[in-house]
Structure formats: C-alpha cells, structure tokens
Design a protein around this motif. Sequence first.
Motif, PDB file in Angstrom:
ATOM      1  N   MET A  53       0.827  -1.211   0.000  1.00 47.45           N
ATOM      2  CA  MET A  53       0.000   0.000   0.000  1.00 47.45           C
ATOM      3  C   MET A  53       0.859   1.258   0.000  1.00 47.45           C
ATOM      4  SD  MET A  53      -3.237   0.494  -0.258  1.00 47.45           S
ATOM      5  CE  MET A  53      -2.782   1.773  -1.422  1.00 47.45           C
ATOM      6  N   ARG A  88       1.393   7.336  -6.833  1.00 47.83           N
ATOM      7  CA  ARG A  88      -0.050   7.478  -7.076  1.00 47.83           C
ATOM      8  C   ARG A  88      -0.490   6.613  -8.254  1.00 47.83           C
ATOM      9  NH1 ARG A  88      -3.176  11.813  -8.103  1.00 47.83           N
ATOM     10  NH2 ARG A  88      -4.836  10.622  -7.107  1.00 47.83           N
ATOM     11  N   PHE A  98      -8.356  -1.800   6.928  1.00 52.33           N
ATOM     12  CA  PHE A  98      -7.505  -1.782   8.112  1.00 52.33           C
ATOM     13  C   PHE A  98      -8.184  -2.436   9.320  1.00 52.33           C
ATOM     14  CE2 PHE A  98      -6.352   1.715   5.406  1.00 52.33           C
ATOM     15  CZ  PHE A  98      -4.978   1.768   5.454  1.00 52.33           C
ATOM     16  N   ASN A 102     -10.751   2.740  10.194  1.00 49.64           N
ATOM     17  CA  ASN A 102     -10.300   4.038   9.694  1.00 49.64           C
ATOM     18  C   ASN A 102     -11.274   4.709   8.739  1.00 49.64           C
ATOM     19  OD1 ASN A 102      -8.105   3.219  11.113  1.00 49.64           O
ATOM     20  ND2 ASN A 102      -6.698   3.109   9.390  1.00 49.64           N
ATOM     21  N   VAL A 120     -10.805  10.815  -7.030  1.00 49.51           N
ATOM     22  CA  VAL A 120      -9.623  10.097  -7.530  1.00 49.51           C
ATOM     23  C   VAL A 120      -9.904   9.413  -8.866  1.00 49.51           C
ATOM     24  CG1 VAL A 120      -7.951   8.278  -7.022  1.00 49.51           C
ATOM     25  CG2 VAL A 120      -8.776   9.759  -5.178  1.00 49.51           C
TER      26      VAL A 120
ATOM     27  N   ALA B 111      -3.594   7.117  11.251  1.00 51.56           N
ATOM     28  CA  ALA B 111      -4.384   6.091  10.571  1.00 51.56           C
ATOM     29  C   ALA B 111      -5.353   6.714   9.559  1.00 51.56           C
ATOM     30  CB  ALA B 111      -5.157   5.265  11.591  1.00 51.56           C
ATOM     31  N   GLN B 112      -5.809   7.932   9.846  1.00 52.26           N
ATOM     32  CA  GLN B 112      -6.697   8.614   8.904  1.00 52.26           C
ATOM     33  C   GLN B 112      -5.963   8.935   7.604  1.00 52.26           C
ATOM     34  OE1 GLN B 112     -10.092   9.783   9.081  1.00 52.26           O
ATOM     35  NE2 GLN B 112     -10.127   8.119  10.546  1.00 52.26           N
ATOM     36  N   GLU B 114      -3.364   7.291   6.512  1.00 53.45           N
ATOM     37  CA  GLU B 114      -3.080   6.022   5.841  1.00 53.45           C
ATOM     38  C   GLU B 114      -4.294   5.560   5.052  1.00 53.45           C
ATOM     39  OE1 GLU B 114      -1.580   3.334   8.803  1.00 53.45           O
ATOM     40  OE2 GLU B 114       0.391   4.298   8.767  1.00 53.45           O
ATOM     41  N   ALA B 115      -5.478   5.731   5.637  1.00 57.54           N
ATOM     42  CA  ALA B 115      -6.695   5.371   4.913  1.00 57.54           C
ATOM     43  C   ALA B 115      -6.830   6.233   3.659  1.00 57.54           C
ATOM     44  CB  ALA B 115      -7.915   5.533   5.809  1.00 57.54           C
ATOM     45  N   ALA B 116      -6.456   7.495   3.778  1.00 64.44           N
ATOM     46  CA  ALA B 116      -6.550   8.397   2.626  1.00 64.44           C
ATOM     47  C   ALA B 116      -5.541   8.009   1.543  1.00 64.44           C
ATOM     48  CB  ALA B 116      -6.332   9.843   3.072  1.00 64.44           C
ATOM     49  N   VAL B 117      -4.366   7.535   1.968  1.00 59.85           N
ATOM     50  CA  VAL B 117      -3.383   7.032   0.999  1.00 59.85           C
ATOM     51  C   VAL B 117      -3.927   5.786   0.304  1.00 59.85           C
ATOM     52  CG1 VAL B 117      -1.112   5.933   0.758  1.00 59.85           C
ATOM     53  CG2 VAL B 117      -1.360   7.986   2.157  1.00 59.85           C
ATOM     54  N   ALA B 118      -4.558   4.910   1.093  1.00 61.91           N
ATOM     55  CA  ALA B 118      -5.086   3.664   0.537  1.00 61.91           C
ATOM     56  C   ALA B 118      -6.184   3.930  -0.496  1.00 61.91           C
ATOM     57  CB  ALA B 118      -5.621   2.770   1.654  1.00 61.91           C
ATOM     58  N   LEU B 119      -6.803   5.116  -0.412  1.00 61.93           N
ATOM     59  CA  LEU B 119      -7.813   5.467  -1.409  1.00 61.93           C
ATOM     60  C   LEU B 119      -7.211   6.333  -2.516  1.00 61.93           C
ATOM     61  CD1 LEU B 119     -10.763   6.139   1.042  1.00 61.93           C
ATOM     62  CD2 LEU B 119     -10.517   4.212  -0.524  1.00 61.93           C
ATOM     63  N   ASN B 120      -5.889   6.476  -2.470  1.00 59.28           N
ATOM     64  CA  ASN B 120      -5.146   7.157  -3.526  1.00 59.28           C
ATOM     65  C   ASN B 120      -5.483   8.634  -3.672  1.00 59.28           C
ATOM     66  OD1 ASN B 120      -3.152   7.277  -5.425  1.00 59.28           O
ATOM     67  ND2 ASN B 120      -4.271   6.199  -7.033  1.00 59.28           N
ATOM     68  N   PHE B 121      -5.858   9.293  -2.572  1.00 65.82           N
ATOM     69  CA  PHE B 121      -6.019  10.742  -2.614  1.00 65.82           C
ATOM     70  C   PHE B 121      -4.655  11.401  -2.826  1.00 65.82           C
ATOM     71  CE2 PHE B 121      -9.882  10.003   0.128  1.00 65.82           C
ATOM     72  CZ  PHE B 121     -10.801  10.499  -0.774  1.00 65.82           C
ATOM     73  N   THR B 122      -4.652  12.572  -3.464  1.00 69.48           N
ATOM     74  CA  THR B 122      -3.413  13.347  -3.559  1.00 69.48           C
ATOM     75  C   THR B 122      -3.121  13.941  -2.178  1.00 69.48           C
ATOM     76  OG1 THR B 122      -4.550  15.422  -4.012  1.00 69.48           O
ATOM     77  CG2 THR B 122      -4.009  14.054  -5.921  1.00 69.48           C
ATOM     78  N   PRO B 123      -1.868  14.353  -1.950  1.00 65.14           N
ATOM     79  CA  PRO B 123      -1.548  14.943  -0.640  1.00 65.14           C
ATOM     80  C   PRO B 123      -2.485  16.108  -0.288  1.00 65.14           C
ATOM     81  CG  PRO B 123       0.471  14.479  -1.818  1.00 65.14           C
ATOM     82  CD  PRO B 123      -0.653  14.175  -2.773  1.00 65.14           C
ATOM     83  N   GLN B 125      -5.583  16.606  -1.395  1.00 64.83           N
ATOM     84  CA  GLN B 125      -6.914  16.053  -1.106  1.00 64.83           C
ATOM     85  C   GLN B 125      -6.965  15.446   0.290  1.00 64.83           C
ATOM     86  OE1 GLN B 125      -7.281  13.395  -4.430  1.00 64.83           O
ATOM     87  NE2 GLN B 125      -8.542  14.816  -5.616  1.00 64.83           N
ATOM     88  N   ARG B 126      -5.876  14.774   0.684  1.00 68.95           N
ATOM     89  CA  ARG B 126      -5.831  14.202   2.034  1.00 68.95           C
ATOM     90  C   ARG B 126      -6.022  15.297   3.060  1.00 68.95           C
ATOM     91  NH1 ARG B 126      -0.096  11.599   1.028  1.00 68.95           N
ATOM     92  NH2 ARG B 126      -0.662  10.665  -0.954  1.00 68.95           N
ATOM     93  N   VAL B 130      -9.868  15.126   4.372  1.00 68.82           N
ATOM     94  CA  VAL B 130      -9.813  14.232   5.535  1.00 68.82           C
ATOM     95  C   VAL B 130      -9.261  14.943   6.776  1.00 68.82           C
ATOM     96  CG1 VAL B 130      -8.817  12.108   6.451  1.00 68.82           C
ATOM     97  CG2 VAL B 130      -9.585  12.207   4.063  1.00 68.82           C
TER      98      VAL B 130
END
Lengths: 259, 222
Positions: A53, A88, A98, A102, A120, B111-112, B114-123, B125-126, B130
């Motif tokens: 990830m 990305r 998770f 989260n 996205v 963790a919030q 990380e969840a945003a990374v897992a949804l592939n948001f841009t920095p 957007q995170r 979020v």
Amino acid sequence: MTGERFISFDGVSKHFGSTTVLDDLSFDIRAGERVTLIGPSGSGKTTILRMLMTLTRPDSGTITVDGVPLFHERRGDALVPAGEAHLRRMRRHTTMVFQQYNLFPNMRVLRNVTEAPVHVLGLSRDEAEGRGRELLELVGLGDKVDAYPSQLSGGQQQRVAIARALAMRPDVLLLDEVTSALDPELAAEVLDVLRDVARTFDVTMLCVTHAMRFARDVSDRVLMFNEGRIIESAPPEQLFDAPEQVRTKEFLRSVIDET
Amino acid sequence: MSTGLWLLLFDGLLVTLQLTVFGAALGLVFAFAAGLARLSGRRVVRGIAFAYTEGFRGLPALVVLFWLVFALPALGLQLEPLFAGVLALALNIGAYGAEVVRGAVLSVPAAQLEAAVALNFTPWQRMRLVVLPQALVAMVPPMGNLLVELLKATALVSLVYLQDLTFQGQIVRAATGETAAVFAGLLVGYGVIALALTRLVRLVERRAAAGLGRTPAREVTR
C-alpha cells in the motif's frame, strides 16, 4: 481465475531499529489469487501489506506490481526512488482495509464510499452514489447511507470500509486483520461479507488474519510467516491438515486452542 | 451624563467591535497560513513560518502596535490607524493561532492519513477532505480562547490614540470625573462582549461536533 504473476517480492528486507521485520523475502502472487498470510505477531505479515500500500518502504530489495517496480521509477537510464506521482500511479492497483476500519468520521457513510471515486477516479457524483449504494447494499448496510461512522457498530464500520475499498475497483485488495478488533459475532458478519466478496469480485486478495476457518474457505494458498521469512507455503487443506514445519504445527495449535 | 458622552462610548464600542472582528478574520488567515506552513515539506517555508510564530509570540502586542503606528511612519510608511491596529492585533493573535492550527492538524490520527493514501487521494486532497475537516473541530475551543484574548488586547489601541471603548471611557471619565462609574461601565461592556463571543464559540463547537455525528458531551458534575 488465477493468471500470471502479478505481485513479486524479490529479496525484500526491512528493519525497525535492531529488529528484523522482513529478512530477504522473495515470493510471487498471481493475478486473481487469494492468499492468506498467517504467523505469530511481529513476523512481518502486516508489513507486507503496508509495503504494497506504499505506507512503508523496504530497506532493500524490489517489489513489482504488474511488472512495474513499486518504489523505483526510471529516470533516464537510472532507477531512482519513486516520487509521489509514480506512487499514485501504482496505488491505482491496490487498496487496503484496516484493522481499526479508519472510516472518515467527518463524512456520512455514503460519502465515505463515494469521495475517492469522485475525486480520484473522476466519477460523477451520481454515478459514484449509485455504485456506492449498490456496494453498501452488498455489505448489508443499504439502510445506513446517512449515518455517521460514530453511529455504527464496529462490525458495521468494517463493512463500510470494505465497501469503500471495493468502490475503488482495485486489482488487489489488502485485508489487514480486519476482524481482530471485533467480538466474535461481529467478526462473523464481516467474514460472511468477505466470503461474498471473494465469490463475486475478480480481485487479488492478500489477507492477514487469525480467522483460520475463513482462511481455509477463501484462500488458494496460505503463507506461514516466522521471523520475517516464509517458512511454509501451501494450499489451505495441505497447510492446515498436514503442515510440514514444526513451527507451523505449533502455531496452528496455539491459534486453534485460543478460538 | 449627556447624550453626547453616551454617543462617544457607543462610537468606542463600534471601534472595539471592528478591531475584534477584523483582527480575528485577518488573524485566522495568518494562523492558517503559518500553521500549515510549519507542516510543509519545504524547509524554507517551515523556516519562515517558524520565525513568524516564534517572533510574534515573543513580542508584546503593544510594541508591535507602536512600530506600526509610530515607527513605520517615521520610515515613510503611513498606515491608516484602524488598519494598523487590526494588523498589529492580527499578527499577534495569528502567531498563537498558528500553533493551534498546527497542533490540531497533528492531532488527527496517522491512521486517517493512511486510509486516505489507501484510497489514492493526492496529498492536498488528504489535507482538504480528511485532515482539515477533523482538525477544524479540534481547533474551535482553543480558537475561542484566543478570540477572547483578542478582544481584551484591543484595549491596547487606546494607547496609540485609536478611539476604542477604553479610549472613549477615558474621555468620559475626564469630562465627568466619575472614575468608578466609568470603569465599572467598561468592565460590564467588555464582559458582555466576551460573554457573547463565548456563546458564539459554543454554538460553533456544537455545529462542528455534529459534523462528526457526535452530540456534544453534557458537562458532568463531579
């Protein structure tokens, strides 16, 4: 269902301080394969998922997804550490559920599931909501679209998190101990949903779990981890019923006793 | 007391309210700019923000005010007096606010992200979708404190001859000789405004909590 090699770890190592988490690890996952990672805590399973990830970088070794290095990109003739743009692009393949769900507490359930598809993937709000409702229906929460995460039980939150992940149409779904924070009854409802997902979606699944019956039901292959290495890799019937390694036997016995 | 003197006090009240409202607005801009800049990946940006927050937290607001009103004109830059007052107050309160913004952003669990990374948001957007919405909720109570601090600090402008509530109070006191009565009036005046501000902050706090699906906890008597 399973195709060619999709994920490769090649000589991957990771240390946290003086602790070796992954020790020169190499393995492949085929497209569409369902793989469960088991082993004692601290044996590196979760680190594997976090690397895929892009939440943790390896100290050495190469990980490739669909033939492309995950943490390196080509610049001219050289391979250099990947920048955010490359990461990305690579993250389009993969998403993760998770242990602690989260969910975003500032968004209602439906928006949790539609926000990333809109921002996205570039879906229209209507399209994302249509799909979001379908997915929430699939996880049994069609009536909770307007609730806030804080108003749901842990099991419900985790099912929303699964819907949120599926809304990204991933090639690879990473499940990191998704029932470990739940009491048995709620865990069972989440596992039922995941069985459905495994049946319905053509997605590569990597699953770290202590739910052995679930692992047996859904996986094509089980990897047994110990001290940062894979010590045994076999289809679930074989690994659970006739493990070759003493360490695997011990581990399975302790897990079965516990449940 | 004559109507003219009451009008004087009313004019002063208006100036105090303007200083508070505009000072808070501009202060928020400084607070967000500096607070977010302190979390930037770029060293230079972090450095500038650090210099601003540490600098202005260390300087008395009054000294900043003297600079803007007396020193700058001596160097050839004349600011409109009310604007100078607003700017001095905003620079001061913004430096404190920057720490509130920074702290609130850092209080959002990793963790919030990380969840945003897992949804592939841009920095960005995170941050926007979020982190900030959650951080804003955490910012409200300390920002409310700063708002009341700001109100009290506005009285400083009377020392550079801006005609706020305190300044006009002094005029009325000089005209009537009613020292105790006038100062009691000031106490009540500032008190009432502070009370109104606190109420307002409470309201915002409640709205913010509702945005996370929480009903604000009833105060528990111990």
